[in-house]
Design an enzyme around this catalytic site. Structure first.
Site, PDB file in Angstrom:
ATOM      1  N   LEU A 131       0.808  -1.220   0.000  1.00 49.32           N
ATOM      2  CA  LEU A 131       0.000   0.000   0.000  1.00 49.32           C
ATOM      3  C   LEU A 131       0.843   1.272   0.000  1.00 49.32           C
ATOM      4  O   LEU A 131       0.422   2.287  -0.561  1.00 49.32           O
ATOM      5  CB  LEU A 131      -0.936   0.006   1.213  1.00 49.32           C
ATOM      6  CG  LEU A 131      -1.947  -1.148   1.313  1.00 49.32           C
ATOM      7  CD1 LEU A 131      -2.911  -0.888   2.466  1.00 49.32           C
ATOM      8  CD2 LEU A 131      -2.699  -1.350   0.011  1.00 49.32           C
ATOM      9  N   HIS A 132       2.025   1.237   0.596  1.00 48.46           N
ATOM     10  CA  HIS A 132       2.827   2.466   0.657  1.00 48.46           C
ATOM     11  C   HIS A 132       3.416   2.857  -0.700  1.00 48.46           C
ATOM     12  O   HIS A 132       4.031   3.916  -0.821  1.00 48.46           O
ATOM     13  CB  HIS A 132       3.931   2.366   1.722  1.00 48.46           C
ATOM     14  CG  HIS A 132       4.945   1.284   1.475  1.00 48.46           C
ATOM     15  ND1 HIS A 132       5.158   0.256   2.352  1.00 48.46           N
ATOM     16  CD2 HIS A 132       5.827   1.079   0.454  1.00 48.46           C
ATOM     17  CE1 HIS A 132       6.128  -0.524   1.903  1.00 48.46           C
ATOM     18  NE2 HIS A 132       6.538  -0.042   0.742  1.00 48.46           N
ATOM     19  N   ASP A 133       3.241   2.013  -1.712  1.00 50.90           N
ATOM     20  CA  ASP A 133       3.703   2.356  -3.062  1.00 50.90           C
ATOM     21  C   ASP A 133       2.670   3.154  -3.853  1.00 50.90           C
ATOM     22  O   ASP A 133       2.994   3.667  -4.926  1.00 50.90           O
ATOM     23  CB  ASP A 133       4.025   1.088  -3.863  1.00 50.90           C
ATOM     24  CG  ASP A 133       5.372   0.494  -3.498  1.00 50.90           C
ATOM     25  OD1 ASP A 133       6.177   1.186  -2.853  1.00 50.90           O
ATOM     26  OD2 ASP A 133       5.616  -0.676  -3.858  1.00 50.90           O
TER      27      ASP A 133
END
Length: 323
Positions: free
Chosen positions: A230-232
């Site tokens: 998700l942090h991408d």
């Protein structure tokens, strides 16, 4: 924070760079289990005698090497994690952290002018191979407690690892649950394919190359895993991804998200807030998100019964169930 702590923070990059440069030059691997003099290490690593001598002094000063009778030796920690011959070596992980140096160097420019986006080099096969290996090395410590925190649905037999990289968490999950069969999907799966074969799991873990947002997904999975994915991406992209995962699960199936989760203010844990800033310079749209933000997306996508679990001071898992 005191003045001394402030200066330690300001100069902390120097200690880090000593370690990262030594890894780049292969110093710890060249030393191995023996003790070596400066001239031998300079020749082995392709450096000048003076440069190697000063680097070795700095490494010994930091406690990363031991000096005895004019020879330099790896410490037990170095033999375990820094010598490239060790099965627990983190040489590729340190390579990745050294790569991020350029992201930090250009951070002021990025903050002034906007995101630079994914660098061209990150799309090459060699970068993706080493990145996958770095994530595999990182999982040595994180995968076991992470998998131990999972509460799988009863009689689970099939799982989906979307954006699974080297397949580290899939391998750990398959070893923990001998009846499970899984599918690992990522844009580069060469490392995952090799590791699953090495672990004797090729008959239970399949790997497939594809785009997380466009590759057609099968349905009826009991479990889905999104580990450090998700942090991408942006909020909008993540909601789209969660909706895809929802459609791939059977009713009562569970999703497990592994991430750097932030508090509602977005400032704690500090390591996650710092990593979020790095993602600003490293990715097109990514950053770290708060537990509550992610739970909101899950509810919008149709999930319920969210459960938080802290793995380390910065890493956590978020469990959700398909209604």
């Amino acid at each position: 924070m005191t003045y001394q702590q402030l200066m330690g923070l300001a100069n902390g990059y120097a200690d880090s760079k000593v370690l990262l440069v030594a890894n780049e030059l292969g110093v710890f691997t060249a030393i191995g289990t023996g003790g070596h003099r400066v001239n031998a290490l300079a020749a082995a690593c392709g450096t000048t005698h003076e440069g190697m001598r000063l680097l070795l002094h700095a490494l010994a000063g930091l406690g990363l090497l031991r000096r005895q009778a004019g020879r330099y030796w790896n410490t037990p920690l170095g033999l375990r994690f820094l010598d490239g011959h060790s099965p627990l070596a983190i040489t590729n992980l340190l390579w990745l952290l050294n790569h991020h140096w350029s992201d930090w160097t250009g951070m002021a420019r990025a903050i002034r002018r906007g995101r630079p986006g994914w660098a061209t080099v990150t799309k090459t096969a060699e970068f993706r191979r080493r990145f996958a290996l770095a994530m595999q090395e990182r999982s040595h410590v994180l995968a076991p407690p992470t998998i131990a925190s999972f509460r799988l649905p009863r009689n689970a037999t099939r799982f989906l690892d979307l954006g699974g990289g080297a397949g580290s968490y899939s391998i750990a999950l398959a070893r923990q649950y001998p009846t499970l069969q899984g599918l690992v999907i990522d844009q580069s799966v060469a490392v995952a394919r090799r590791l699953t074969r090495q672990q004797g799991l090729a008959d239970r873990l399949k790997v497939r190359t594809g785009n997380l947002f466009t590759l057609p997904l099968a349905t009826g999975f009991d479990v889905a895993l999104l580990s450090n994915v998700l942090h991408d991406f942006s909020e909008k992209e993540n909601l789209r991804l969660l909706r895809r995962v929802y459609q791939s699960l059977r009713p009562g199936g569970k999703l497990f998200i592994v991430e750097y989760f932030l508090n509602p203010a977005g400032i704690r844990p500090a390591e996650a807030a710092i990593f979020s800033l790095l993602m600003y310079a490293f990715t097109d749209t990514g950053r770290c998100y708060a537990w509550k933000e992610t739970e909101g997306w899950l509810a919008t996508a149709g999930f319920s019964r969210c459960r938080r679990h802290r793995i380390t001071g910065t890493i956590g898992t978020l469990e959700a169930v398909k209604r």
